[in-house]
Design a protein around this motif. Structure first.
Motif, PDB file in Angstrom:
ATOM      1  N   SER A   6       0.680  -1.493   0.139  1.00  0.00           N
ATOM      2  CA  SER A   6       0.253   0.180  -0.468  1.00  0.00           C
ATOM      3  C   SER A   6       0.504   1.112  -0.028  1.00  0.00           C
ATOM      4  CB  SER A   6      -1.178   0.115   0.867  1.00  0.00           C
ATOM      5  OG  SER A   6      -0.388   0.880   2.522  1.00  0.00           O
ATOM      6  N   PRO A   7       0.126   2.711  -0.563  1.00  0.00           N
ATOM      7  CA  PRO A   7       0.856   3.345  -0.428  1.00  0.00           C
ATOM      8  C   PRO A   7       1.514   3.729   0.977  1.00  0.00           C
ATOM      9  CG  PRO A   7      -0.897   3.926  -1.802  1.00  0.00           C
ATOM     10  CD  PRO A   7      -1.236   2.441  -0.982  1.00  0.00           C
ATOM     11  N   LEU A  11       0.921  -2.386   4.697  1.00  0.00           N
ATOM     12  CA  LEU A  11      -0.066  -3.894   4.862  1.00  0.00           C
ATOM     13  C   LEU A  11       0.668  -4.066   2.925  1.00  0.00           C
ATOM     14  CD1 LEU A  11      -3.289  -1.967   5.856  1.00  0.00           C
ATOM     15  CD2 LEU A  11      -1.969  -3.973   7.024  1.00  0.00           C
ATOM     16  N   GLN A  12       0.696  -5.084   3.533  1.00  0.00           N
ATOM     17  CA  GLN A  12       0.822  -5.937   2.325  1.00  0.00           C
ATOM     18  C   GLN A  12      -0.834  -6.502   1.835  1.00  0.00           C
ATOM     19  OE1 GLN A  12       4.103  -8.087   2.670  1.00  0.00           O
ATOM     20  NE2 GLN A  12       5.233  -6.239   1.549  1.00  0.00           N
ATOM     21  N   ASN A  13      -1.117  -6.910   0.611  1.00  0.00           N
ATOM     22  CA  ASN A  13      -2.588  -7.578   0.141  1.00  0.00           C
ATOM     23  C   ASN A  13      -2.629  -7.694  -1.268  1.00  0.00           C
ATOM     24  OD1 ASN A  13      -3.366  -4.541   1.326  1.00  0.00           O
ATOM     25  ND2 ASN A  13      -4.551  -5.431  -0.017  1.00  0.00           N
ATOM     26  N   LEU A 290      -8.775   9.679   3.986  1.00  0.00           N
ATOM     27  CA  LEU A 290      -7.991   8.780   3.814  1.00  0.00           C
ATOM     28  C   LEU A 290      -7.844   7.832   2.776  1.00  0.00           C
ATOM     29  CD1 LEU A 290     -10.059   7.162   6.993  1.00  0.00           C
ATOM     30  CD2 LEU A 290      -8.518   8.767   7.148  1.00  0.00           C
ATOM     31  N   PRO A 291      -7.173   8.360   2.147  1.00  0.00           N
ATOM     32  CA  PRO A 291      -6.623   8.493   0.533  1.00  0.00           C
ATOM     33  C   PRO A 291      -5.143   7.091   0.811  1.00  0.00           C
ATOM     34  CG  PRO A 291      -5.395  10.764   1.158  1.00  0.00           C
ATOM     35  CD  PRO A 291      -6.540   9.907   1.970  1.00  0.00           C
ATOM     36  N   LYS A 292      -4.836   7.033   2.162  1.00  0.00           N
ATOM     37  CA  LYS A 292      -4.218   5.600   1.845  1.00  0.00           C
ATOM     38  C   LYS A 292      -4.397   4.797   2.736  1.00  0.00           C
ATOM     39  CE  LYS A 292       0.776   9.081   0.412  1.00  0.00           C
ATOM     40  NZ  LYS A 292       1.751   8.882   1.606  1.00  0.00           N
ATOM     41  N   LEU A 328      -6.742  -0.647  -1.761  1.00  0.00           N
ATOM     42  CA  LEU A 328      -6.858  -0.153  -0.483  1.00  0.00           C
ATOM     43  C   LEU A 328      -8.158  -0.971  -0.235  1.00  0.00           C
ATOM     44  CD1 LEU A 328      -4.819   2.741  -0.693  1.00  0.00           C
ATOM     45  CD2 LEU A 328      -4.295   0.971   1.193  1.00  0.00           C
ATOM     46  N   THR A 329      -9.387  -1.855  -0.991  1.00  0.00           N
ATOM     47  CA  THR A 329     -10.539  -1.841  -0.772  1.00  0.00           C
ATOM     48  C   THR A 329     -11.022  -3.590  -0.299  1.00  0.00           C
ATOM     49  OG1 THR A 329     -11.126  -0.383  -1.944  1.00  0.00           O
ATOM     50  CG2 THR A 329     -12.863  -1.698  -0.918  1.00  0.00           C
ATOM     51  N   GLY A 330     -11.409  -3.604   0.832  1.00  0.00           N
ATOM     52  CA  GLY A 330     -11.622  -5.177   1.088  1.00  0.00           C
ATOM     53  C   GLY A 330     -13.155  -5.219   0.868  1.00  0.00           C
ATOM     54  N   VAL A 331     -14.021  -6.033   1.755  1.00  0.00           N
ATOM     55  CA  VAL A 331     -14.997  -6.722   1.561  1.00  0.00           C
ATOM     56  C   VAL A 331     -15.707  -7.661   2.325  1.00  0.00           C
ATOM     57  CG1 VAL A 331     -18.097  -7.096   0.356  1.00  0.00           C
ATOM     58  CG2 VAL A 331     -16.065  -5.950  -0.863  1.00  0.00           C
ATOM     59  N   CYS A 332     -16.277  -7.999   3.428  1.00  0.00           N
ATOM     60  CA  CYS A 332     -16.724  -8.795   4.707  1.00  0.00           C
ATOM     61  C   CYS A 332     -18.397  -7.983   4.690  1.00  0.00           C
ATOM     62  CB  CYS A 332     -16.192  -8.672   5.405  1.00  0.00           C
ATOM     63  SG  CYS A 332     -16.566  -6.954   7.048  1.00  0.00           S
TER      64      CYS A 332
END
Length: 363
Positions: A6-7, A11-13, A290-292, A328-332
Motif C-alpha cells: 500500500s502507499p 500493509l501487503q495484500n 483517508l487516501p492511504k 486499499l479495499t476489502g469486503v466482508c
C-alpha cells in the motif's frame, strides 16, 4: 494477482480480499455447535470445534476457498470464526453468560465509580483461565495460534459504567481520562500477551484482517456512534494516536452507520492503516480524507438476509467503486445469522472475484 504494498508502505495484500463471519445461531443450526463456556476454554473443544467449523465451511462453500483447515487440528486460543468481545469485560468485573446459539453476553457491571485495578484484572480467574488454556494447547500441540477479541476503550467503559460514562465525560472529564488510561493499559498488556503467544491480536475482532500482512492491531470503537467527534478527539483519539505509532499496522473497527462523521478526526491520526467501514458509511467521503487507508466495506448482516442476489452484487459493486483503489479495499459481512441463505453468501464472494478479474494485469 501480484501482492502490492500500500502507499502507506505497511500493509501487503491481494486486491479486494473478502471474508464472512457467521453468527453462532448459524453455526448452531448448520454445524450443531454449542457456544457454551467449554467451547471457549476447554482445550479439546477449542481444537475440535474449530476444525468442525472449518469442515462445515468447506462442505457448503469449499469452491469459494473456505474451509482450508478442515483436515488439520489447529490449536486456536480464541474463537476466530466469531466476532464478540467478552473476556476483557469479565476480567474487569462484568459477569458473562453463555448460550448454545448466541455469543457470550456481557452483563454490564454498573459500577458506581471510575476506579479500576489493572493488576487485579490479570490476577483473577478469567485471565488465568486463558493462560491455562494456552499452556494446555502448547503442551498438546507445541504451539498456539489465533487471538481473543479485546474490544475497545469506550466499549469496555460502557460495560463497566453503563451509560453513566457519558455523564462522566461532562461532570468529571479528568477522572474519565484516568479511567480510560487504565483500560488502555489493560488492553496493552493483554494484547502483548496474546501477540507474544500467537503473533496476532485481532483476527477475532474481524476475521478479514487475516488477509493482510503484517497483522493488524484493530481497536473496536463500536460506541463512537454514540458520542460527538469533539469527545472522540478529547478523550479517545490520544490513545488511537499513540497506538498508531507503536502498534502498526493500526486499524479502527467502526461497525456503526456513520464512520464518515469521524473522517476528519481519523485523518488527524499519525497513521490509520485500516478502517472497518460500517454499513451506511459514506466511502467517498472517507476515501477523500483517508487516501492511504485500507477501507474494509462491511455489508449489513441484517440487510443481506432480505436482499436478492442481484441487490447484494449491486451493493458491493457500488461501494467498491466508491472506495477507489482495489488494493486499499476489502469486503466482508460479519455476524450473518441462521436466516441468511447460501446463495447470498456466494454472491459476496463471486462479486469480489468478478471485480478482481476486471482489474488490469501486471505490467
Amino acid at each position: 494477482m501480484p501482492i502490492k504494498e500500500s502507499p502507506a508502505r505497511v500493509l501487503q495484500n491481494d486486491p479486494l480480499p473478502v471474508e464472512v463471519v457467521f453468527h453462532p445461531s448459524w453455526w448452531h443450526k448448520h454445524g450443531g455447535i454449542a457456544f457454551d463456556r467449554d467451547f471457549f476454554y476447554d482445550p479439546r473443544r477449542r481444537v475440535e470445534d474449530e476444525r468442525k467449523m472449518e469442515r462445515v465451511l468447506y462442505e457448503r462453500f469449499g469452491e469459494l476457498g473456505l474451509g482450508e483447515d478442515r483436515d488439520r487440528d489447529v490449536p486456536v486460543i480464541g474463537p476466530v470464526h466469531n466476532a464478540a468481545g467478552y473476556l476483557l469485560s469479565e476480567m474487569l468485573g462484568c459477569r458473562v453468560e453463555y448460550k448454545e446459539d448466541a455469543p457470550p453476553q456481557v452483563i454490564p457491571a454498573h459500577r458506581l465509580d471510575l476506579e479500576l485495578d489493572v493488576e487485579a484484572a490479570f490476577a483473577d480467574e478469567p485471565f488465568r483461565r486463558l493462560t491455562s488454556l494456552a499452556e494446555a494447547l502448547k503442551q498438546s500441540h507445541g504451539r498456539v495460534v489465533g487471538d481473543v477479541n479485546w474490544g475497545g476503550i469506550l466499549n469496555l467503559a460502557l460495560d463497566l459504567r453503563g451509560q453513566a460514562i457519558f455523564l462522566d465525560m461532562l461532570d468529571c472529564p479528568e477522572d474519565v481520562r484516568v479511567f480510560f488510561g487504565r483500560i488502555a493499559g489493560v488492553i496493552d498488556r493483554f494484547t502483548a500477551y496474546v501477540e507474544g503467544e500467537t503473533g496476532t491480536t485481532s483476527v477475532s475482532v474481524n476475521r478479514a484482517v487475516r488477509h493482510l500482512r503484517p497483522p493488524v492491531f484493530l481497536h473496536s470503537e463500536c460506541a463512537l456512534t454514540m458520542i460527538s467527534t469533539e469527545h472522540y478527539e478529547s478523550f479517545l483519539r490520544p490513545y488511537d494516536a499513540a497506538w498508531s505509532e507503536r502498534r502498526r499496522p493500526f486499524g479502527i473497527h467502526y461497525c456503526g452507520s456513520d464512520p464518515h462523521r469521524f473522517a476528519e478526526a481519523f485523518a488527524g491520526l499519525p497513521h490509520l492503516d485500516f478502517l472497518d467501514v460500517g454499513w451506511g458509511g459514506d466511502l467517498a467521503v472517507l476515501r477523500g480524507k483517508l487516501p492511504k487507508t485500507f477501507l474494509n466495506i462491511r455489508m449489513s448482516p441484517v440487510e443481506i438476509a432480505n436482499q436478492s442476489v442481484e441487490e447484494v452484487r449491486q451493493a458491493i459493486e457500488t461501494r467498491v467503486a466508491a472506495s477507489g483503489d482495489p488494493y486499499l479495499t476489502g469486503v466482508c459481512c460479519v455476524n450473518m445469522d441462521d436466516r441468511v441463505t447460501d446463495d447470498r453468501v456466494r454472491a459476496i464472494f463471486e462479486t469480489a472475484f468478478w471485480l478482481r478479474r476486471k482489474l488490469p494485469g501486471p505490467g
